[in-house]
Design an enzyme around this catalytic site. Structure first.
Site, short mmCIF file in Angstrom:
data_model
loop_
_atom_site.label_atom_id
_atom_site.label_comp_id
_atom_site.label_asym_id
_atom_site.label_seq_id
_atom_site.Cartn_x
_atom_site.Cartn_y
_atom_site.Cartn_z
N GLU A 29 0.83 -1.21 0.00
CA GLU A 29 0.00 0.00 0.00
C GLU A 29 0.87 1.26 0.00
O GLU A 29 2.04 1.25 0.39
CB GLU A 29 -0.94 0.00 1.21
N LYS A 163 -3.83 -1.77 14.54
CA LYS A 163 -3.09 -0.77 15.30
C LYS A 163 -3.62 -0.68 16.73
O LYS A 163 -4.81 -0.70 16.96
CB LYS A 163 -3.18 0.57 14.59
N1 PSU Z 1 -0.58 0.56 8.86
C1 PSU Z 1 0.53 1.30 9.11
N2 PSU Z 1 0.50 2.63 8.80
C2 PSU Z 1 -0.59 3.20 8.18
C3 PSU Z 1 -1.75 2.42 7.92
C4 PSU Z 1 -1.69 1.10 8.28
O1 PSU Z 1 1.53 0.77 9.61
O2 PSU Z 1 -0.54 4.38 7.87
C5 PSU Z 1 -2.93 3.03 7.20
C6 PSU Z 1 -3.52 1.96 6.27
O3 PSU Z 1 -3.52 2.47 4.97
C7 PSU Z 1 -4.92 1.74 6.76
C8 PSU Z 1 -5.25 3.11 7.28
O4 PSU Z 1 -5.80 1.29 5.75
O5 PSU Z 1 -4.04 3.46 7.98
C9 PSU Z 1 -6.47 3.10 8.16
O6 PSU Z 1 -7.03 4.36 8.16
P1 PSU Z 1 -8.52 4.58 8.73
O7 PSU Z 1 -8.43 4.23 10.17
O8 PSU Z 1 -8.82 6.05 8.50
O9 PSU Z 1 -9.41 3.69 7.92
#
Ligand code: PSU
Ligand code: MN
Length: 313
Positions: A29, A163
Site C-alpha cells: 500500500e 493498530k
Molecule cells: N498501517 C501502518 N500505517 C498506516 C496504515 C496502516 O503501519 O498508515 C494506514 C492503512 O492504509 C490503513 C489506514 O488502511 O491506515 C487506516 O485508516 P482509517 O483508520 O482512516 O481507515
C-alpha cells in the site's frame, strides 16, 4: 490489462510480466508511505519494503494513484512523487473514482489497496497494521472501511494485527461478524501492531508460508469463503515498543486528538505522527520493522502459492 474487467489499471512492466507468467507478486500500500511514515524516512522505507519482497523471491507491486491513473507497480519516480509531494489524498475504495476523474494524486489504504490488488489478480498483500474499530466508535461510528472491504475481497493480508490505537477486541468481533478469516503466524495471540500481544486469543495458528498457501488454495477450491484471510504476524517480544511507553503515548495522543478536534480519516495519521514524535523515533523504528517483516512473510507466501499453482498445472 490483466484480470481487469471494470476499470482501468496501469501495470508496472515488471508486475505485468510476473502476473502473466504466474510468478509471485506481493501488493503493497501507499498510505503507509504518504500518510503513515514521516518524511524523509518514508521514501527510504518504501524502497526497503520493495527490496525485502524482492530478496524473498517475489515482485513488489506498490499500488497508488498518480495524476488520476491507478497504478499497480509504481515505478521509482511515481513512488517518489507520492512520498514527497504535498496534497496526496488518502484514498479508500469509495474515493478511487472521484480521484481518477479529477486527476488527483492519491495513496491507497488497506481497503483500496486490497480491492485493487484482488481486481488485478494479486493474491497476497503486506501492510503494517489494519484499520479497525476506533475506541470511541460507539459514539463516533468510526470504523475503518478496511474491515468491510476485506469482508468482500479475496486476498491474504499479512499484518501485525490492528493498530493498538484502536479497540482491538471490538475489531476482532467485527472481523468475525464480517467473515474475515484470521490466523496467527506462529502464535495464538492476536498482535497489537507496536505490541507483540494485543490481548486476545486466536482460534487458528499456522507455522509456515506453505500452510498459508494451502489455506488459500483450499479457499479457492471451495469457492465458498469469498473474503480475505488476515495473517497476523507479531513482532518478537524483544522488538516491540516498550509497553509502558506505548500506553503513556497513547493516552497522551488520544487526549490531543480530542483537544485538536481531529476526526474521520485524519485520526489514524494524526495518532501515528504523535507516536513518532513523542517516542523520539522509537515507534518509527518499530513500525518499520513490522512492515519489513510482513513484506518478507508475504513474499514467502506468494512464492509458496506460485510453486503450488505451478505443481498443479
Ligand atoms: N498501517 C501502518 N500505517 C498506516 C496504515 C496502516 O503501519 O498508515 C494506514 C492503512 O492504509 C490503513 C489506514 O488502511 O491506515 C487506516 O485508516 P482509517 O483508520 O482512516 O481507515
Ligand atoms: Mn475512520
Amino acid at each position: 490489462m490483466i484480470g481487469v474487467t471494470n476499470f482501468h489499471i496501469r501495470f508496472g512492466t515488471e508486475v505485468a510480466d510476473a502476473l502473466r507468467d504466474g510468478r509471485p507478486v506481493v501488493a503493497l500500500e501507499s498510505t503507509i508511505v504518504s500518510h503513515g511514515l514521516p518524511r524523509p524516512d518514508n521514501l527510504r522505507v518504501a524502497r526497503e519494503i520493495e527490496a525485502t519482497v524482492r530478496d524473498a523471491g517475489a515482485v513488489p507491486a506498490t499500488i497508488g494513484m498518480v495524476g488520476g491513473e491507478l497504478v499497480v507497480g509504481l515505478d521509482d519516480a511515481q513512488l517518489t512523487r507520492l512520498a514527497t509531494v504535498d496534497g496526496v489524498a488518502k484514498l479508500s475504495v469509495r474515493d478511487l473514482a472521484v480521484a481518477a476523474a479529477t486527476g488527483a494524486d492519491g495513496a491507497t489504504t488497506v481497503a483500496a489497496t486490497s480491492a485493487v490488488a484482488a481486481a488485478a489478480g494479486i493474491g497476497v498483500f503486506a501492510t503494517g497494521g489494519l484499520g479497525g474499530v476506533h475506541r470511541e466508535a460507539s459514539q463516533t461510528f468510526d470504523e475503518s472501511a478496511d474491515l468491510t472491504t476485506l469482508a468482500r475481497t479475496p486476498i491474504a493480508v499479512v499484518c501485525a494485527g490492528v493498530k493498538s490505537i484502536l479497540d482491538v477486541g471490538a475489531t476482532l468481533e467485527r472481523l468475525e461478524t464480517l467473515g474475515v478469516g484470521v490466523v496467527g503466524y506462529r502464535t495464538r495471540r492476536f498482535p497489537g501492531f507496536y505490541l507483540t500481544d494485543g490481548g486476545f486469543d486466536l482460534d487458528w495458528s499456522v507455522d509456515a508460508p506453505e500452510t498459508v498457501a494451502d489455506v488459500l488454495a483450499a479457499r479457492a477450491q471451495h469457492g465458498v469463503h469469498t473474503g480475505a484471510l488476515v495473517v497476523a504476524n507479531p513482532l518478537p517480544v524483544d522488538e516491540q515498543l516498550d509497553p509502558a511507553l506505548h500506553d503513556r503515548t497513547l493516552t497522551e495522543g488520544l487526549a490531543l486528538l480530542e483537544r485538536d478536534g481531529v476526526t474521520g480519516k485524519a485520526v489514524t495519521p494524526y495518532l501515528l505522527a504523535h507516536f513518532h514524535s513523542a517516542t523520539e523515533g522509537a515507534s518509527l523504528a518499530v513500525n518499520v520493522r513490522i512492515i519489513l517483516r510482513n513484506a518478507d512473510l508475504a513474499a514467502r507466501i506468494a512464492v509458496a502459492s506460485a510453486a503450488r499453482a505451478a505443481a498443479r498445472a
